[in-house]
Design a protein around this motif. Structure first.
Motif, PDB file in Angstrom:
ATOM      1  N   GLN A 155      64.856  33.235   5.042  1.00 22.11           N
ATOM      2  CA  GLN A 155      64.393  32.843   3.710  1.00 22.11           C
ATOM      3  C   GLN A 155      63.177  31.935   3.796  1.00 22.11           C
ATOM      4  N   ILE A 156      63.201  31.003   4.739  1.00 22.41           N
ATOM      5  CA  ILE A 156      62.076  30.086   4.907  1.00 22.41           C
ATOM      6  C   ILE A 156      60.838  30.836   5.389  1.00 22.41           C
ATOM      7  N   ILE A 157      61.025  31.770   6.346  1.00 22.18           N
ATOM      8  CA  ILE A 157      59.900  32.568   6.857  1.00 22.18           C
ATOM      9  C   ILE A 157      59.282  33.386   5.733  1.00 22.18           C
ATOM     10  N   GLU A 158      60.126  34.033   4.922  1.00 26.29           N
ATOM     11  CA  GLU A 158      59.620  34.819   3.801  1.00 26.29           C
ATOM     12  C   GLU A 158      58.886  33.927   2.803  1.00 26.29           C
ATOM     13  N   PHE A 159      59.432  32.729   2.578  1.00 25.79           N
ATOM     14  CA  PHE A 159      58.792  31.790   1.644  1.00 25.79           C
ATOM     15  C   PHE A 159      57.405  31.403   2.135  1.00 25.79           C
ATOM     16  N   VAL A 160      57.280  31.140   3.452  1.00 20.82           N
ATOM     17  CA  VAL A 160      55.993  30.737   4.009  1.00 20.82           C
ATOM     18  C   VAL A 160      54.997  31.890   3.967  1.00 20.82           C
ATOM     19  N   LEU A 161      55.434  33.093   4.382  1.00 22.29           N
ATOM     20  CA  LEU A 161      54.525  34.234   4.441  1.00 22.29           C
ATOM     21  C   LEU A 161      54.031  34.645   3.059  1.00 22.29           C
ATOM     22  N   LYS A 162      54.858  34.477   2.055  1.00 21.17           N
ATOM     23  CA  LYS A 162      54.473  34.848   0.695  1.00 21.17           C
ATOM     24  C   LYS A 162      54.105  33.618  -0.130  1.00 21.17           C
ATOM     25  N   PHE A 163      53.777  32.531   0.582  1.00 20.36           N
ATOM     26  CA  PHE A 163      53.609  31.265  -0.120  1.00 20.36           C
ATOM     27  C   PHE A 163      52.477  31.298  -1.134  1.00 20.36           C
ATOM     28  N   ASP A 164      51.396  32.004  -0.818  1.00 23.82           N
ATOM     29  CA  ASP A 164      50.281  32.050  -1.762  1.00 23.82           C
ATOM     30  C   ASP A 164      50.696  32.723  -3.068  1.00 23.82           C
ATOM     31  N   GLN A 165      51.530  33.781  -2.952  1.00 25.63           N
ATOM     32  CA  GLN A 165      52.010  34.461  -4.153  1.00 25.63           C
ATOM     33  C   GLN A 165      53.018  33.594  -4.905  1.00 25.63           C
ATOM     34  N   ARG A 166      53.923  32.968  -4.160  1.00 21.78           N
ATOM     35  CA  ARG A 166      54.934  32.108  -4.784  1.00 21.78           C
ATOM     36  C   ARG A 166      54.273  30.880  -5.412  1.00 21.78           C
ATOM     37  N   LEU A 167      53.235  30.368  -4.761  1.00 27.77           N
ATOM     38  CA  LEU A 167      52.551  29.195  -5.284  1.00 27.77           C
ATOM     39  C   LEU A 167      51.901  29.506  -6.620  1.00 27.77           C
ATOM     40  N   ASP A 168      51.381  30.717  -6.760  1.00 27.37           N
ATOM     41  CA  ASP A 168      50.779  31.123  -8.018  1.00 27.37           C
ATOM     42  C   ASP A 168      51.826  31.107  -9.130  1.00 27.37           C
ATOM     43  N   ALA A 169      53.033  31.587  -8.812  1.00 23.85           N
ATOM     44  CA  ALA A 169      54.110  31.588  -9.802  1.00 23.85           C
ATOM     45  C   ALA A 169      54.575  30.162 -10.099  1.00 23.85           C
ATOM     46  N   ILE A 170      54.632  29.317  -9.060  1.00 28.18           N
ATOM     47  CA  ILE A 170      55.059  27.926  -9.240  1.00 28.18           C
ATOM     48  C   ILE A 170      54.066  27.177 -10.128  1.00 28.18           C
ATOM     49  N   VAL A 171      52.776  27.378  -9.868  1.00 25.32           N
ATOM     50  CA  VAL A 171      51.749  26.717 -10.679  1.00 25.32           C
ATOM     51  C   VAL A 171      51.851  27.173 -12.129  1.00 25.32           C
ATOM     52  N   GLY A 172      52.100  28.469 -12.321  1.00 24.21           N
ATOM     53  CA  GLY A 172      52.223  28.995 -13.676  1.00 24.21           C
ATOM     54  C   GLY A 172      53.411  28.411 -14.421  1.00 24.21           C
ATOM     55  N   ALA A 173      54.470  28.094 -13.655  1.00 25.14           N
ATOM     56  CA  ALA A 173      55.688  27.579 -14.291  1.00 25.14           C
ATOM     57  C   ALA A 173      55.679  26.062 -14.432  1.00 25.14           C
ATOM     58  N   TYR A 174      55.108  25.373 -13.441  1.00 24.41           N
ATOM     59  CA  TYR A 174      55.228  23.906 -13.432  1.00 24.41           C
ATOM     60  C   TYR A 174      53.898  23.171 -13.605  1.00 24.41           C
ATOM     61  N   HIS A 175      52.791  23.895 -13.542  1.00 26.95           N
ATOM     62  CA  HIS A 175      51.467  23.303 -13.768  1.00 26.95           C
ATOM     63  C   HIS A 175      51.230  22.093 -12.853  1.00 26.95           C
TER      64      HIS A 175
END
Length: 237
Positions: free
Chosen positions: A18-38
């Protein structure tokens, strides 16, 4: 809702995966996090870096790769500011090591007495070897070595390093680590190869950051075998 049991969640994925997947897709997840939490995204990033550097029980959290990914994201998107991110993450890194140092000082007697069985002794031993080899400079060097980065301030607190001396190396190491990693991501964000192979680049960064630890492990194993062979009495013919 799934939960982790014995290192695995009920969905079948290990915590490591889970951590490896989170890191590898971090740029995509970060975009979603920014959209949700600004703007609260900075607090989330602060928390990850603070825990990775400040708590000896969370050395598995992403460090170098996360900083690089944040820098790359800032270079490709205006949703996060590179200067703000660098400042926030630098503060997190310095505060994390500071807290870790004081935890080490508080738990020092129990560590020396071997009463804290939840600590990974191999990680402690590896960090001790870094201190024996590099002295106080370990606080700076360890910033670029996963696992050792998390244990170095703790071991410094357990040992005899004064806080003023530790703080000086802590500040230098924290600034150097965050600035170098985020700026590397920032400047490479416009590179076409990085854009097309972001996951591969992150894996390369993780691999490179692990080289010092692998070298240290191999060296210790090699010399340990040599020492054992030298100490063994010759067989009678």
């Amino acid at each position: 809702m799934s939960y982790i049991a014995g290192g695995r969640d009920l969905g079948g994925k290990s915590l490591m995966m889970q951590i490896i997947e989170f890191v590898l897709k971090f740029d995509q997840r970060l975009d979603a996090i920014v959209g949700a939490y600004h703007a609260w995204t900075y607090a989330i990033l602060f928390g990850i870096v603070f825990c990775e550097t400040g708590l000896v029980v969370t050395p598995i959290l992403p460090g170098d790769s996360l900083l690089f990914a944040v820098g790359a994201f800032c270079g490709r998107s205006s949703k996060l500011d590179i200067r703000t991110a660098t400042l926030v993450l630098t503060i997190a890194a310095i505060l994390g090591d500071t807290v870790n140092y004081h935890i080490g000082r508080f738990l020092g007697p129990k560590v020396l007495a071997g009463k804290l069985h939840w600590l990974n002794q191999k990680h402690l031993d590896r960090t001790h070897r870094f201190f024996e080899k590099y002295g106080a400079k370990t606080i700076v060097i360890a910033r670029f070595v996963p696992i050792v980065r998390t244990f170095a301030p703790f071991v410094a607190g357990v040992g005899t390093m004064s806080y003023s001396k530790f703080l000086a190396y802590n500040i230098v190491g924290g600034i150097a680590w965050v600035v170098l990693c985020t700026q590397a991501g920032w400047w490479l964000a416009g590179n076409s190869f990085v854009k097309d192979h972001f996951e591969l680049v992150v894996l390369m960064i993780v691999a490179v950051s692990l080289l010092p630890a692998v070298w240290e492990f191999a060296t210790v194993r090699f010399f340990k075998k040599e020492d054992v062979a030298a100490e063994s009495p010759p067989l009678d013919s």
